[in-house]
Design a protein around this motif. Structure first.
Motif, mmCIF file in Angstrom:
data_model
loop_
_atom_site.group_PDB
_atom_site.id
_atom_site.type_symbol
_atom_site.label_atom_id
_atom_site.label_comp_id
_atom_site.label_asym_id
_atom_site.label_seq_id
_atom_site.Cartn_x
_atom_site.Cartn_y
_atom_site.Cartn_z
ATOM 1 N N ARG A 76 -8.091 97.244 16.154
ATOM 2 C CA ARG A 76 -7.902 97.653 17.604
ATOM 3 C C ARG A 76 -7.562 96.476 18.403
ATOM 4 N NH1 ARG A 76 -12.632 102.139 17.961
ATOM 5 N NH2 ARG A 76 -11.301 103.884 17.106
ATOM 6 N N ASP A 77 -8.391 95.439 18.349
ATOM 7 C CA ASP A 77 -7.712 94.096 18.910
ATOM 8 C C ASP A 77 -6.403 93.595 18.817
ATOM 9 O OD1 ASP A 77 -10.497 93.871 20.070
ATOM 10 O OD2 ASP A 77 -10.917 92.207 18.508
ATOM 11 N N PHE A 78 -5.682 94.041 18.038
ATOM 12 C CA PHE A 78 -4.407 93.725 17.753
ATOM 13 C C PHE A 78 -3.333 94.379 18.726
ATOM 14 C CE2 PHE A 78 -5.515 91.746 13.781
ATOM 15 C CZ PHE A 78 -4.680 90.778 13.632
ATOM 16 N N ASN A 79 -3.892 95.389 19.419
ATOM 17 C CA ASN A 79 -3.288 95.948 20.416
ATOM 18 C C ASN A 79 -2.929 94.752 21.563
ATOM 19 O OD1 ASN A 79 -2.687 98.726 19.280
ATOM 20 N ND2 ASN A 79 -4.799 99.214 19.717
ATOM 21 N N LEU A 80 -4.064 94.352 21.791
ATOM 22 C CA LEU A 80 -3.930 93.132 23.028
ATOM 23 C C LEU A 80 -3.462 91.858 22.340
ATOM 24 C CD1 LEU A 80 -7.838 93.853 24.220
ATOM 25 C CD2 LEU A 80 -5.499 94.699 25.143
ATOM 26 N N LEU A 81 -3.640 91.542 20.955
ATOM 27 C CA LEU A 81 -3.227 90.224 20.730
ATOM 28 C C LEU A 81 -1.827 90.060 20.617
ATOM 29 C CD1 LEU A 81 -5.978 89.670 17.778
ATOM 30 C CD2 LEU A 81 -5.675 88.293 19.876
ATOM 31 N N TRP A 82 -1.124 90.953 20.082
ATOM 32 C CA TRP A 82 0.216 90.955 20.161
ATOM 33 C C TRP A 82 1.051 90.794 21.231
ATOM 34 C CZ3 TRP A 82 4.834 93.399 21.367
ATOM 35 C CH2 TRP A 82 4.620 94.890 21.656
ATOM 36 N N ARG A 123 5.227 107.592 6.301
ATOM 37 C CA ARG A 123 4.288 107.172 7.392
ATOM 38 C C ARG A 123 4.373 105.618 7.485
ATOM 39 N NH1 ARG A 123 -1.976 108.293 8.287
ATOM 40 N NH2 ARG A 123 -2.317 107.322 10.337
ATOM 41 N N MET A 124 4.520 104.814 6.278
ATOM 42 C CA MET A 124 4.502 103.420 6.425
ATOM 43 C C MET A 124 5.845 102.987 6.700
ATOM 44 S SD MET A 124 2.291 100.793 5.499
ATOM 45 C CE MET A 124 2.484 99.363 5.788
ATOM 46 N N GLU A 125 6.769 103.630 6.597
ATOM 47 C CA GLU A 125 8.301 103.288 7.035
ATOM 48 C C GLU A 125 8.009 103.380 8.735
ATOM 49 O OE1 GLU A 125 11.171 104.485 3.535
ATOM 50 O OE2 GLU A 125 10.748 105.825 5.312
ATOM 51 N N GLU A 126 7.354 104.500 9.261
ATOM 52 C CA GLU A 126 7.508 104.787 10.521
ATOM 53 C C GLU A 126 6.674 103.658 11.399
ATOM 54 O OE1 GLU A 126 5.616 108.385 11.105
ATOM 55 O OE2 GLU A 126 7.633 109.582 10.413
ATOM 56 N N ILE A 127 5.445 103.198 10.676
ATOM 57 C CA ILE A 127 4.704 102.342 11.183
ATOM 58 C C ILE A 127 5.457 100.693 11.439
ATOM 59 C CG2 ILE A 127 2.797 100.976 10.849
ATOM 60 C CD1 ILE A 127 1.364 103.186 9.500
ATOM 61 N N LEU A 128 6.188 100.477 10.154
ATOM 62 C CA LEU A 128 6.880 99.295 10.107
ATOM 63 C C LEU A 128 8.030 99.222 11.191
ATOM 64 C CD1 LEU A 128 7.016 98.588 6.376
ATOM 65 C CD2 LEU A 128 5.474 97.426 8.269
ATOM 66 N N GLY A 131 6.518 98.789 14.715
ATOM 67 C CA GLY A 131 6.047 97.495 14.904
ATOM 68 C C GLY A 131 7.129 96.348 15.187
ATOM 69 N N LEU A 132 8.341 96.640 14.334
ATOM 70 C CA LEU A 132 9.418 95.516 14.119
ATOM 71 C C LEU A 132 10.073 95.959 15.573
ATOM 72 C CD1 LEU A 132 10.775 95.922 10.782
ATOM 73 C CD2 LEU A 132 9.703 93.878 11.695
ATOM 74 N N TYR A 133 10.462 97.184 15.859
ATOM 75 C CA TYR A 133 11.129 97.728 17.259
ATOM 76 C C TYR A 133 10.395 97.140 18.480
ATOM 77 C CZ TYR A 133 13.164 100.376 20.930
ATOM 78 O OH TYR A 133 13.618 100.938 22.242
ATOM 79 N N GLN A 134 9.094 97.149 18.576
ATOM 80 C CA GLN A 134 8.396 96.482 19.699
ATOM 81 C C GLN A 134 8.436 94.841 19.617
ATOM 82 O OE1 GLN A 134 4.195 98.455 20.775
ATOM 83 N NE2 GLN A 134 4.875 99.403 18.685
#
Length: 226
Positions: A76-82, A123-128, A131-134
């Motif tokens: 959950r901390d990665f929501n803040l870290l990135w 689902r993995m494709e959607e996650i990647l 993440g790449l889009y953001q």
């Protein structure tokens, strides 16, 4: 919050024993590198690597719960870290790794996620993609640039074919649905004879060339010499 002392709290973790140095020949465990605490404490690493035994089942359950809860909150901390960790600090994090170690560690993170979502490729494709889009739309100052409109990730996993299942499809007259690679796997496994190959050719299956007994048979050959 206390650091390592909390990790060895007598209320939670009692009856802790180091495993003997000699283990069964079929046993195996990793030896963790001696390094500071991260999501896992040094004791957590020893436990996961099989270097810690617990004489009480409740003690082991407590250890597992601690690992699980800290892993959840660490993710959950990665929501803040990135988003909020300043660029110079983020660079220092990346620079702390050699390229090979960083790549291996990030691969382990992806493997953890992929197995955790039951190897759901879509689902993995959607996650990647998300993440790449953001990541692509934020500049180094942390501001949204909006320069990227879309990201596409296409995961193609080539599994070892189930030869028996493929051969059953041939026997059931469903050979036309086989791919060239699947037909090749059947030939290499010695499952197809010349009659089977003729049947597949008659069904219109396309395979540019498969090896049968050292010879190359091609579906588009006009003449076959004995």
């Amino acid at each position: 919050m206390a650091e390592e002392n909390d990790d060895e709290s007598p209320d939670l973790f009692t009856g802790v024993e180091d495993t003997p140095e000699k283990i069964d020949s079929d046993g195996s465990f990793l030896t963790p590198v001696d390094r500071p605490r991260g999501i896992l404490s040094p004791t957590d690493r020893d436990y996961l690597c099989g270097l810690k035994d617990y004489s009480h089942s409740q003690t082991e359950l407590n250890r597992r719960q601690e690992i699980r809860e800290r892993t959840i909150e660490g993710i959950r901390d990665f929501n803040l870290l990135w988003l909020l960790l300043e660029e110079p600090e983020r660079e220092k994090v990346i620079e702390a790794f050699e390229t090979e170690e960083l790549n291996a560690t990030l691969s382990s993170m992806i493997a953890f996620v992929y197995t955790g979502i039951d190897q759901d490729t879509g689902r993995m494709e959607e996650i990647l993609e998300s993440g790449l889009y953001q990541g692509a739309n934020y500049d180094i100052s942390g501001r949204w640039s909006g320069k990227v409109n879309d990201v596409t990730v296409d995961i193609d996993i080539d599994y070892e074919p189930n030869v028996e299942e493929l051969y059953t499809r041939v026997q059931q007259g469903k050979g036309a649905s086989l791919t060239p690679a699947q037909i090749g796997a059947l030939v290499q496994a010695g499952k197809l004879d010349s009659e089977d190959l003729e049947t597949l050719e008659d069904t219109g299956s396309e395979f540019p060339g498969v090896s049968a007994g050292g010879a190359i048979e091609r579906a588009d050959d006009a003449d076959v010499e004995d």
